[in-house]
Design a protein around this motif. Sequence first.
Motif, short mmCIF file in Angstrom:
data_model
loop_
_atom_site.label_atom_id
_atom_site.label_comp_id
_atom_site.label_asym_id
_atom_site.label_seq_id
_atom_site.Cartn_x
_atom_site.Cartn_y
_atom_site.Cartn_z
N VAL A 11 0.83 -1.20 0.00
CA VAL A 11 0.00 0.00 0.00
C VAL A 11 0.87 1.26 0.00
O VAL A 11 0.50 2.29 -0.54
N ARG A 12 2.05 1.18 0.59
CA ARG A 12 2.92 2.34 0.73
C ARG A 12 3.79 2.63 -0.49
O ARG A 12 4.40 3.70 -0.58
N SER A 13 3.89 1.70 -1.44
CA SER A 13 4.77 1.90 -2.59
C SER A 13 4.34 1.05 -3.77
O SER A 13 3.47 0.20 -3.65
N ALA A 14 4.98 1.32 -4.91
CA ALA A 14 4.74 0.50 -6.10
C ALA A 14 6.03 -0.24 -6.43
O ALA A 14 7.03 0.38 -6.78
N PHE A 15 6.00 -1.52 -6.29
CA PHE A 15 7.16 -2.37 -6.60
C PHE A 15 8.42 -1.94 -5.86
O PHE A 15 9.52 -2.19 -6.32
N GLY A 16 8.27 -1.23 -4.74
CA GLY A 16 9.41 -0.78 -3.98
C GLY A 16 10.17 0.39 -4.59
O GLY A 16 11.10 0.90 -4.00
N SER A 17 9.74 0.85 -5.77
CA SER A 17 10.49 1.92 -6.43
C SER A 17 9.92 3.30 -6.15
O SER A 17 10.66 4.26 -6.03
N ALA A 18 8.63 3.42 -6.08
CA ALA A 18 7.99 4.71 -5.80
C ALA A 18 7.31 4.59 -4.44
O ALA A 18 6.36 3.84 -4.28
N ILE A 19 7.83 5.30 -3.47
CA ILE A 19 7.29 5.22 -2.11
C ILE A 19 6.51 6.50 -1.84
O ILE A 19 7.04 7.59 -1.95
N TRP A 20 5.21 6.35 -1.52
CA TRP A 20 4.39 7.54 -1.31
C TRP A 20 3.86 7.66 0.11
O TRP A 20 3.08 8.55 0.40
N ALA A 21 4.31 6.80 1.01
CA ALA A 21 3.90 6.91 2.41
C ALA A 21 5.08 6.50 3.29
O ALA A 21 5.85 5.62 2.93
N PRO A 22 5.23 7.14 4.44
CA PRO A 22 6.32 6.77 5.35
C PRO A 22 6.19 5.32 5.80
O PRO A 22 5.09 4.78 5.89
N GLU A 23 7.32 4.70 6.08
CA GLU A 23 7.33 3.30 6.50
C GLU A 23 6.49 3.08 7.75
O GLU A 23 5.89 2.04 7.95
N GLN A 24 6.40 4.10 8.61
CA GLN A 24 5.65 3.98 9.86
C GLN A 24 4.16 4.26 9.69
O GLN A 24 3.39 4.11 10.63
N GLY A 48 -2.99 10.48 -13.65
CA GLY A 48 -2.98 10.02 -15.03
C GLY A 48 -3.14 8.52 -15.14
O GLY A 48 -3.38 7.82 -14.15
N VAL A 49 -3.00 8.03 -16.37
CA VAL A 49 -3.10 6.60 -16.66
C VAL A 49 -1.70 6.11 -17.00
O VAL A 49 -1.01 6.70 -17.83
N TYR A 50 -1.27 5.02 -16.35
CA TYR A 50 0.10 4.55 -16.49
C TYR A 50 0.12 3.09 -16.94
O TYR A 50 -0.61 2.26 -16.42
N SER A 51 1.00 2.80 -17.88
CA SER A 51 1.17 1.44 -18.39
C SER A 51 2.21 0.70 -17.57
O SER A 51 2.93 1.30 -16.76
N GLN A 52 2.35 -0.59 -17.84
CA GLN A 52 3.41 -1.37 -17.18
C GLN A 52 4.78 -0.79 -17.51
O GLN A 52 5.65 -0.73 -16.65
N ALA A 53 4.96 -0.35 -18.75
CA ALA A 53 6.24 0.23 -19.15
C ALA A 53 6.52 1.52 -18.39
O ALA A 53 7.65 1.77 -17.97
N ASP A 54 5.49 2.35 -18.19
CA ASP A 54 5.65 3.59 -17.42
C ASP A 54 6.13 3.28 -16.00
O ASP A 54 7.06 3.91 -15.49
N ILE A 55 5.48 2.31 -15.38
CA ILE A 55 5.82 1.95 -14.00
C ILE A 55 7.25 1.42 -13.95
O ILE A 55 8.04 1.79 -13.08
N ALA A 56 7.60 0.54 -14.89
CA ALA A 56 8.95 -0.04 -14.93
C ALA A 56 10.02 1.03 -15.11
O ALA A 56 11.13 0.90 -14.58
N MET A 57 9.71 2.10 -15.83
CA MET A 57 10.67 3.19 -16.05
C MET A 57 10.73 4.15 -14.88
O MET A 57 11.51 5.08 -14.88
N GLY A 58 9.88 3.96 -13.87
CA GLY A 58 9.93 4.80 -12.69
C GLY A 58 9.14 6.09 -12.83
O GLY A 58 9.42 7.07 -12.13
N ILE A 64 5.43 11.90 -8.43
CA ILE A 64 5.29 12.19 -7.00
C ILE A 64 6.16 13.37 -6.59
O ILE A 64 5.80 14.16 -5.74
N ARG A 65 7.31 13.53 -7.20
CA ARG A 65 8.24 14.61 -6.82
C ARG A 65 7.80 15.98 -7.33
O ARG A 65 8.31 16.98 -6.91
#
Length: 66
Positions: A11-24, A48-58, A64-65
């Motif tokens: 829930v806190r991230s996507a594939f461990g690459s994009a983290i949008w919530a603190p670990e706690q 927006g709408v994101y594909s698997q390729a978008d997610i894989a590219m980060g 988020i930034r």
Amino acid sequence: MCIIKHNANEVRSAFGSAIWAPEQAAVFNPAFDVTPAELVTGWVLDTGVYSQADIAMGILQRVIRK
């Protein structure tokens, strides 16, 4: 009905690459996914709408930034 709790980091991230919530951050992640992951071709978010390729590219890290 059986509720199975999954890893909160799902829930806190996507594939461990994009983290949008603190670990706690408290999260609730019941097992409600019924679509096998290999069948998911995209994600619709408020940014927006994101594909698997978008997610894989980060792409979410850049979104988020902003």
